[in-house]
Design an enzyme around this catalytic site. Structure first.
Site, PDB file in Angstrom:
ATOM      1  N   TYR A 421       0.861  -1.218  -0.085  1.00 37.50           N
ATOM      2  CA  TYR A 421       0.026  -0.077  -0.173  1.00 37.50           C
ATOM      3  C   TYR A 421       0.937   1.169   0.027  1.00 37.50           C
ATOM      4  CZ  TYR A 421      -3.679   3.146   1.495  1.00 37.50           C
ATOM      5  OH  TYR A 421      -4.582   4.121   1.612  1.00 37.50           O
ATOM      6  N   SER A 423       1.580   5.083   0.619  1.00 38.45           N
ATOM      7  CA  SER A 423       1.058   6.224   1.150  1.00 38.45           C
ATOM      8  C   SER A 423       2.164   7.406   0.942  1.00 38.45           C
ATOM      9  CB  SER A 423       1.073   6.116   2.592  1.00 38.45           C
ATOM     10  OG  SER A 423       1.030   7.291   3.346  1.00 38.45           O
ATOM     11  N   LEU A 494      -3.939   9.546   8.152  1.00 35.18           N
ATOM     12  CA  LEU A 494      -4.691   8.615   8.249  1.00 35.18           C
ATOM     13  C   LEU A 494      -4.016   7.136   7.835  1.00 35.18           C
ATOM     14  CD1 LEU A 494      -7.618   8.630   9.163  1.00 35.18           C
ATOM     15  CD2 LEU A 494      -8.355   8.284   6.721  1.00 35.18           C
ATOM     16  N   GLU A 495      -3.414   7.280   6.856  1.00 37.59           N
ATOM     17  CA  GLU A 495      -2.892   5.971   6.204  1.00 37.59           C
ATOM     18  C   GLU A 495      -1.542   5.517   7.140  1.00 37.59           C
ATOM     19  OE1 GLU A 495      -3.759   6.937   1.572  1.00 37.59           O
ATOM     20  OE2 GLU A 495      -1.807   7.561   2.517  1.00 37.59           O
ATOM     21  N   LEU A 496      -0.759   6.692   7.560  1.00 42.43           N
ATOM     22  CA  LEU A 496       0.425   6.553   8.369  1.00 42.43           C
ATOM     23  C   LEU A 496      -0.079   5.905   9.798  1.00 42.43           C
ATOM     24  CD1 LEU A 496       3.328   6.655   8.858  1.00 42.43           C
ATOM     25  CD2 LEU A 496       2.839   8.763   9.737  1.00 42.43           C
TER      26      LEU A 496
END
Ligand code: NAG
Ligand code: NAG
Ligand code: NAG
Ligand code: NAG
Ligand code: NAG
Length: 610
Positions: A421, A423, A494-496
């Site tokens: 994924y 980011s 948010l992803e982190l």
């Protein structure tokens, strides 16, 4: 050996010939019988201080067994002195006066003057035989005498060594006082000094008559003591000064037996055949007023009795403190032979109190053939060095190779959908890099399934839930760090957070940092700074990293899940083709991107995906 003896013989001949020739020719004129000339006495010159009383003794009588003054006089010999003053060639009679006089064989100078210096000859003769010997007299000026301290009185005669044991007492007698007493008309007077103090009568020391008594020997009482002897003769006052070197020694109630320190009782000397061997022996001799000795014997014989040129020895003193001495003797055996191994080597020490002997145990040293050993060692070292270099240069390749053989394919052990994924910060330089380079290489060249939120998310869902879902369904979270990455409220943050939480909770996800351009660490968000310590950072190095064989991609592949050769789409052949494609792309279009289906505008993908 033979050279030294040859030279000394030559020197001796020169001395004898040079010293005696003129004297013999003159004596043949002076007296009837040929005179036996002993040359100049060996003891060196006699020194007298200018202005002090002094004397010369005829060296002929220093060995009373050969010449005895009393018996020669009674046998009717003539005895007389004459001299060759300094700077003169001819013999002269002694100008006897109140100042220069004779007492038996002694010639007295009371006092000596500077021009008394020269050679003095004493001669003993009767009608049929004659002997003579010369002795040199040096009259020193006070300033010619070497002194440790200026306050010390000048002394022409070497100090008399004296040893007094610690904790014990002793008397100091002024040397030559008896001689002065014989010449004195009345009393003699002695004054003592030590370390520039005229009056040494401090505690434990006291002058008793002419002597100095030390009641209790202490360290500070060591050193030079000076005694000045003064007497009257024919109405004149005469004097001379002597010195005594007092040293403290270990007391008599200490152990006085000699001992062997080395070899120890069970010590073994390692020896080698056909090599020179040195056997070291050390002995300790406590202070004793006696002789001491340390020596080696071979089969019970001392070296001089052994008569073997291969055996020799050297002796030296290792230590000396307060009369106790540590001595060493080394037995040298040249070209050690097999039969020498069976000899008995004993080191022995002796003084008046005792004797000790100890056998040296010899053992042949077993050596591996040195050439083979050396070669083996060298080869091992070279191999180790080679491995070291190989590992340091190719560790990434080795790691990849290892993984491709032994690594487990995570696809078989989990039920995740995506390998990676990605980011990144939207609307940045990195966005271009992610979409055009990172994504396409990972997907097309390396065969990973990649998730990019903007492309793969379905419209209409809750962003938070969808992000969390994607992240948990991925095996790796690639974070492309950039100055503006993960600012407050952004999708990237948010992803982190989802990635770090998932990693912390053991969700089989690993976060990997990719740096496209150098970023100041201070510019990172707090979450990233905290996590950095535990995370791997792979750096993009500009054009250098464009090739698939570059360090960047290798490092990344090491961090990503295992894709075995052949399990990637298309296998080895296609991989090679891909590489070639990458290369050709690289050469034509190096700035903007390398993959043919480069996606130039990210918005388009989103649209098409939708
Ligand atoms: C010298 O000879 C005399 C008499 O012959 C003797 O009494 C004296 O002991 C001898 N001296 C020495 C030192 O031998
Ligand atoms: C020795 O020296 C004194 C002066 O110190 C001098 O008068 C005398 O003549 C000298 N004697 C000889 C023999 O040279
Ligand atoms: C002279 O002295 C020697 C020993 O030095 C002795 O043998 C010899 O007999 C003496 N001669 C005379 C004539 O006294
Ligand atoms: C005095 O004797 C000691 C040894 O006992 C020696 O080391 C020292 O040099 C001597 N000093 C002088 C001035 O002779
Ligand atoms: C050599 O020393 C040993 C003791 O170590 C002793 O028993 C032996 O008698 C000695 N040999 C000789 C020749 O002194």
């Amino acid at each position: 050996m033979s050279w030294a003896s040859f030279i000394s013989t030559l020197l001796f001949l020169l001395l004898v010939v040079g010293g005696t020739t003129p004297a013999v020719s003159q004596s043949s004129e002076a007296s009837e019988p040929m005179c036996y000339d002993w040359g100049e006495a060996s003891g060196g010159a006699v020194s007298v201080l200018e202005g002090e009383a002094g004397w010369l003794s005829c060296p002929l009588f220093s060995h009373p067994s050969v010449y005895n003054y009393t018996s020669t006089q009674s046998a009717g010999h003539n005895f007389f002195w004459y001299r060759v003053p300094k700077g003169h060639d001819l013999e002269q009679p002694i100008p006897y006066s109140w100042r220069i006089s004779r007492d038996r064989d002694r010639l007295w100078l009371q006092p000596a003057t500077a021009n008394d210096s020269g050679q003095y000859i004493c001669m003993l003769s009767n009608k049929s035989s004659c002997s003579k010997i010369a002795v040199r007299l040096t009259v020193l000026r006070p300033d010619e005498v070497v002194r440790d301290q200026d306050c010390e009185p000048p002394v022409a005669v070497a100090p008399t060594p004296t040893f007094i044991a610690f904790q014990m007492g002793g008397f100091l007698d002024c040397p030559h006082l008896k001689d002065a007493r014989k010449m004195a008309d009345g009393e003699t007077k002695v004054t003592w000094s030590h370390k520039c103090y005229k009056d040494p009568l401090v505690s434990y020391r006291q002058q008793k008559g002419d002597r100095l008594q030390i009641h209790l020997m202490l360290g500070p009482y060591q050193g030079l003591y000076f005694c000045r002897v003064q007497y009257e003769r024919t109405g004149r006052t005469l004097h001379f000064t002597r010195s005594i070197n007092v040293s403290a020694v270990s007391p008599p109630f200490f152990q006085k037996l000699p001992s062997i320190l080395h070899p120890g009782k069970d010590q073994v000397y390692a020896v080698r055949q056909n090599a020179d061997v040195a056997l070291v022996c050390t002995g300790l001799f406590p202070y004793l007023e006696s002789s001491w000795e340390i020596w080696w014997t071979v089969d019970g014989k001392t070296l001089d009795k052994l008569d073997q040129h291969r055996f020799s020895k050297t002796n030296r003193q290792l230590e000396y403190a307060y009369g106790d001495r540590k001595e060493e003797t080394v037995l040298l055996i040249q070209d050690f032979q097999a039969e020498d191994l069976h000899r008995e080597y004993n080191c022995s020490v002796r003084n008046d109190r005792g004797f000790e002997t100890r056998r040296a145990q010899l053992e042949e040293e077993v050596l591996l053939p040195s050439l083979e050993l050396g070669c083996g060692l060298a080869v091992t070292l070279v191999l180790m060095l080679l491995l070291f270099v190989v590992y340091h240069v190719f560790w990434l390749e080795l790691l990849l190779l290892y993984r491709s053989w032994f690594g487990t394919d995570e696809r078989h052990t989990d039920d995740k959908e995506y390998d990676v994924y990605i980011s990144y910060a939207r609307n940045s330089e990195e966005e271009q890099f992610v979409l055009s380079t990172l994504r396409s290489v990972l997907e097309n060249e390396l065969g990973y399934s990649v998730c990019i939120f903007d492309r793969d998310s379905l419209p209409g869902g809750t962003i938070t839930d969808e992000t969390l879902g994607f992240v948990t369904r991925s095996r790796r979270l690639l974070v492309v760090v950039s100055p503006g990455y993960a600012c407050r409220g952004s999708q990237a943050l948010l992803e982190l957070q989802a990635g770090i939480d998932s990693m912390a909770l053991g969700g089989h996800l690993r976060v990997i940092l990719v740096q496209y351009k150098p970023v100041q660490r201070q510019g990172w968000v707090r979450e990233l700074r905290r996590a950095r310590v535990a995370l791997v950072l792979v750096r993009w190095q500009g054009d250098k990293s464009r090739e698939l064989t570059s360090r960047f991609w290798k490092r990344l592949r090491v961090e990503l899940p295992v894709r075995r050769v052949g399990s990637t789409r298309g296998g080895e052949e296609e991989k090679q083709l891909g590489l070639m494609r990458l290369h050709s792309q690289n050469s034509t279009n190096s700035q903007t991107g390398l993959i043919s289906n480069t996606i130039k505008e990210p918005q388009k993908i989103l649209n098409s995906a939708a």
